[in-house]
Design a protein around this motif. Structure first.
Motif, PDB file in Angstrom:
ATOM      1  N   PRO A 158       0.657  -1.340   0.073  1.00 49.94           N
ATOM      2  CA  PRO A 158       0.258  -0.211  -0.001  1.00 49.94           C
ATOM      3  C   PRO A 158       0.930   1.233   0.235  1.00 49.94           C
ATOM      4  CG  PRO A 158      -0.631  -1.273   1.728  1.00 49.94           C
ATOM      5  CD  PRO A 158       0.680  -1.874   1.325  1.00 49.94           C
ATOM      6  N   GLU A 159       2.691   1.116   0.478  1.00 49.91           N
ATOM      7  CA  GLU A 159       2.750   2.233   0.597  1.00 49.91           C
ATOM      8  C   GLU A 159       3.125   2.609  -0.862  1.00 49.91           C
ATOM      9  OE1 GLU A 159       1.955   0.625   4.700  1.00 49.91           O
ATOM     10  OE2 GLU A 159       2.973  -0.054   3.161  1.00 49.91           O
ATOM     11  N   SER A 160       3.620   1.546  -1.344  1.00 53.38           N
ATOM     12  CA  SER A 160       4.336   2.161  -2.026  1.00 53.38           C
ATOM     13  C   SER A 160       3.286   2.194  -3.649  1.00 53.38           C
ATOM     14  CB  SER A 160       5.106   0.672  -2.819  1.00 53.38           C
ATOM     15  OG  SER A 160       5.874   0.498  -2.465  1.00 53.38           O
ATOM     16  N   ALA A 161       2.106   1.341  -3.313  1.00 58.45           N
ATOM     17  CA  ALA A 161       1.176   2.267  -4.524  1.00 58.45           C
ATOM     18  C   ALA A 161       1.191   3.618  -4.388  1.00 58.45           C
ATOM     19  CB  ALA A 161      -0.193   1.382  -4.192  1.00 58.45           C
ATOM     20  N   GLU A 162       1.243   3.820  -2.843  1.00 58.11           N
ATOM     21  CA  GLU A 162       0.591   5.456  -2.722  1.00 58.11           C
ATOM     22  C   GLU A 162       1.469   6.573  -3.167  1.00 58.11           C
ATOM     23  OE1 GLU A 162      -0.290   8.642   0.753  1.00 58.11           O
ATOM     24  OE2 GLU A 162      -0.390   6.341   1.044  1.00 58.11           O
ATOM     25  N   ARG A 163       3.120   6.077  -2.875  1.00 61.61           N
ATOM     26  CA  ARG A 163       4.550   6.821  -3.091  1.00 61.61           C
ATOM     27  C   ARG A 163       3.862   6.699  -5.254  1.00 61.61           C
ATOM     28  NH1 ARG A 163       8.787   6.190  -5.665  1.00 61.61           N
ATOM     29  NH2 ARG A 163       9.316   3.857  -5.181  1.00 61.61           N
ATOM     30  N   GLU A 164       3.666   5.623  -5.722  1.00 60.72           N
ATOM     31  CA  GLU A 164       4.523   5.607  -6.867  1.00 60.72           C
ATOM     32  C   GLU A 164       3.174   6.695  -7.705  1.00 60.72           C
ATOM     33  OE1 GLU A 164       6.691   1.763  -7.005  1.00 60.72           O
ATOM     34  OE2 GLU A 164       3.893   1.271  -6.889  1.00 60.72           O
ATOM     35  N   ILE A 165       1.705   6.440  -6.816  1.00 65.74           N
ATOM     36  CA  ILE A 165      -0.033   7.296  -8.046  1.00 65.74           C
ATOM     37  C   ILE A 165       1.177   8.756  -7.837  1.00 65.74           C
ATOM     38  CG2 ILE A 165      -1.679   7.107  -7.755  1.00 65.74           C
ATOM     39  CD1 ILE A 165      -2.187   4.384  -6.848  1.00 65.74           C
ATOM     40  N   LYS A 166       1.470   9.510  -6.181  1.00 70.48           N
ATOM     41  CA  LYS A 166       1.228  10.221  -6.467  1.00 70.48           C
ATOM     42  C   LYS A 166       3.257  10.639  -7.599  1.00 70.48           C
ATOM     43  CE  LYS A 166       0.021  11.189  -1.898  1.00 70.48           C
ATOM     44  NZ  LYS A 166       0.016  11.229  -0.633  1.00 70.48           N
TER      45      LYS A 166
END
Length: 150
Positions: A121-129
């Motif tokens: 979830p942390e990677s997803a949030e960072r990459e989406i941003k």
């Protein structure tokens, strides 16, 4: 749990005309595309995206590869979609990826492994941003959601 994940269809898949095939797999599975675009990844963005690999010997080649052609980036939404998408993508090394996975069906080399998907979830949030503005991510109802989800 409904969540969002980031997916990048890499240069080798774009050049091999596999974009539609890959996206179709996600849609057929029942995942919702809430954002999608084709982008040229410049060196600065590539270095931010792959920051965790900056001290590894393959970093320079990775940056050269990911900036070699446009990529297609997506945000997918669905129940437990991070783990679902990771399973669909297959092992990072295509030699270890099972048949039926995207890498298992389309890739042979780890340095040309077709696709990237967030691993947490942390990677997803960072990459989406990194790749999308909030205004580029859409919320809408899928008319078949009650067929897909319990």
């Amino acid at each position: 749990m409904m969540e969002k994940t980031f997916v990048m269809i890499k240069p080798d898949a774009v050049k091999r005309r596999l974009i539609g095939e890959i996206i179709q797999r996600f849609e057929k599975r029942g995942l919702q595309i809430v954002a999608m675009k084709m982008v040229d990844v410049d060196k600065e963005l590539a270095k931010k995206h792959y920051a965790e690999h900056k001290d590894k010997p393959f970093f320079k080649d990775l940056i050269k590869y990911i900036t070699s052609s446009p990529v297609v980036v997506l945000v997918l939404k669905g129940k437990n979609c991070i783990s679902v998408v990771r399973k669909m993508v297959g092992a990072t090394d295509p030699k270890e990826a099972e048949s039926g996975t995207i890498r298992g069906d389309f890739a042979l080399e780890i340095g040309r492994n077709i696709i990237h998907a967030s691993d947490s979830p942390e990677s997803a949030e960072r990459e989406i941003k990194l790749f999308f503005k909030n205004s580029e991510i859409f919320e809408y109802n899928m008319p078949d959601a009650d067929i897909i989800y319990e």
